[in-house]
Design an enzyme around this catalytic site. Structure first.
Site, PDB file in Angstrom:
ATOM      1  N   LYS A 192      20.966  17.479  87.227  1.00 37.14           N
ATOM      2  CA  LYS A 192      20.114  18.260  86.316  1.00 37.14           C
ATOM      3  C   LYS A 192      19.012  17.368  85.761  1.00 37.14           C
ATOM      4  O   LYS A 192      17.838  17.748  85.739  1.00 37.14           O
ATOM      5  CB  LYS A 192      20.951  18.846  85.167  1.00 37.14           C
ATOM      6  CG  LYS A 192      21.761  20.047  85.594  1.00 37.14           C
ATOM      7  CD  LYS A 192      22.774  20.462  84.537  1.00 37.14           C
ATOM      8  CE  LYS A 192      23.672  21.569  85.103  1.00 37.14           C
ATOM      9  NZ  LYS A 192      24.818  21.882  84.260  1.00 37.14           N
TER      10      LYS A 192
ATOM     11  N   ASP B 162      21.492  28.121  79.002  1.00 32.61           N
ATOM     12  CA  ASP B 162      22.605  28.642  79.800  1.00 32.61           C
ATOM     13  C   ASP B 162      22.728  30.161  79.637  1.00 32.61           C
ATOM     14  O   ASP B 162      23.407  30.812  80.423  1.00 32.61           O
ATOM     15  CB  ASP B 162      23.927  27.979  79.348  1.00 32.61           C
ATOM     16  CG  ASP B 162      24.415  26.942  80.345  1.00 32.61           C
ATOM     17  OD1 ASP B 162      24.000  27.008  81.517  1.00 32.61           O
ATOM     18  OD2 ASP B 162      25.210  26.072  79.950  1.00 32.61           O
TER      19      ASP B 162
ATOM     20  N   GLN C  49      27.393  20.741  78.577  1.00 33.49           N
ATOM     21  CA  GLN C  49      28.132  20.838  79.831  1.00 33.49           C
ATOM     22  C   GLN C  49      29.592  21.219  79.580  1.00 33.49           C
ATOM     23  O   GLN C  49      30.274  20.587  78.772  1.00 33.49           O
ATOM     24  CB  GLN C  49      28.048  19.487  80.567  1.00 33.49           C
ATOM     25  CG  GLN C  49      28.696  19.481  81.932  1.00 33.49           C
ATOM     26  CD  GLN C  49      27.990  20.382  82.940  1.00 33.49           C
ATOM     27  OE1 GLN C  49      26.768  20.374  83.064  1.00 33.49           O
ATOM     28  NE2 GLN C  49      28.758  21.189  83.653  1.00 33.49           N
TER      29      GLN C  49
END
Ligand code: NAD
Length: 291
Positions: free
Chosen positions: A54, A121, A98
């Protein structure tokens, strides 16, 4: 006739190129270089790989990447405090924590503490609500990527009979919402669905997001249907080799489908590309810039 293979790697590269163009445009128009902050708690090896990828792709598109690697025993209080600092930081337009988080941390509490306008997200209840009522929202990355792949082969999804197998908050439900937004007729199938093969045979567009290796068989597929396989399952072959497979029995289904995504190289690469795209969307939402 063999199905068209939908090349997620190539399409993800197109999305990243578009993100890089958007970054340049925002720098020019608003003196703004969007920034993505990724928070990793603990040493989960798979999470470390994701976070590294990422960060690398964020930098490649010209954005700023901020990485926070915290030890596994970091308290929930300290994680919440970090999220608050990132919420207030003007250089940070997107925040990703995460998953999975260590067991002593309430993941829901942490995710819900992220400013919804920085929630790249798309897991915050505010964004879930915005998606379902049709407001501008940050939408979870994997279903967004899956919808982009579907639209590559069916540019106009209006009236298409779509079946989504799986009803998770991360994939199945937002996928259904996105397809409904495209005016598909959507069926959401799940573990309690009766006669799943028959339900799938009614699909012009079938999205499998289950987590069961090669569950979807050839005779579940309507001839010519578009099949998007979200599943990522690690299996050991009878020869003892490790292999990644999807939720769809690829070789046999590719003989019947009109188009199909492979695993790997289908939906997988789209997820990070859509995360970067979401960071652009988040920056635009924060600066009140129209698309
Ligand atoms: P999940 O376990 O949260 O949800 C699975 C869903 O499948 C549930 O809603 C359940 O009702 C349904 N289900 C379970 N057994 C079933 C059955 N026998 N018949 C019909 N439905 C059944 O999983 P998830 O997080 O939604 O992930 C699904 C798959 O997608 C996994 O393989 C995961 O690894 C993969 N995934 C891939 C990406 C990516 O980047 N490509 C991202 C997220 C998840």
């Amino acid at each position: 006739m063999a199905a068209q293979v939908i090349d997620g790697k190539a399409i993800a590269a197109e999305v990243r190129a578009e993100v890089a163009r958007d970054v340049k445009a925002l720098q020019k128009s608003h003196d703004l270089t969007p920034g993505l902050a990724v928070v990793l708690v603990g040493e989960d090896p798979a999470s470390q790989v994701y976070v590294r990828n990422k960060a690398a792709q964020t930098v490649e598109t010209g954005m700023q990447s901020f990485e926070y690697k915290l030890p596994a025993d970091t308290s929930e209080y300290d994680i919440l405090a970090l999220v608050q600092r990132l919420n207030a930081n003007k250089n940070v337009n997107g925040i990703l924590v995460q998953l999975p988080l260590p067991k002593h941390v309430n993941a829901e509490k942490v995710l819900n503490s992220i400013d919804p306008d920085k929630d790249v997200d798309g897991f915050h209840p505010t964004n879930v609500g915005r998606l379902w009522i049709g407001e501008r929202a940050l939408v979870p990355c994997t279903p967004t990527g899956s919808a982009i792949l579907a639209k590559k082969v069916i540019p106009d999804l209006r009236g298409v009979n779509a079946v989504v197998i799986g009803r998770s908050n991360i994939v199945g439900k937002p996928m259904a919402a996105l397809l409904l937004r495209e005016s598909c007729t959507v069926t959401v199938a799940h573990s309690k669905t009766k006669d799943l093969p028959a339900v799938c045979r009614g699909a012009d567009l079938l999205v499998a997001a289950v987590g069961i290796p090669e569950m979807v068989k050839r005779d579940w597929i309507k001839p010519g249907a578009v099949v998007i396989d979200v599943g990522i399952n690690r299996i050991t072959t009878p020869e003892g080799k490790n292999k990644l497979v999807g939720d769809v029995a690829y070789a046999e289904c590719a003989e019947v489908a009109g188009a199909i995504t492979p695993v790997p190289g289908g939906v997988g690469p789209m997820t990070i590309a859509c995360l970067l795209q979401n960071t652009i969307t988040a920056a635009k939402i924060q600066y009140n810039i129209k698309d």
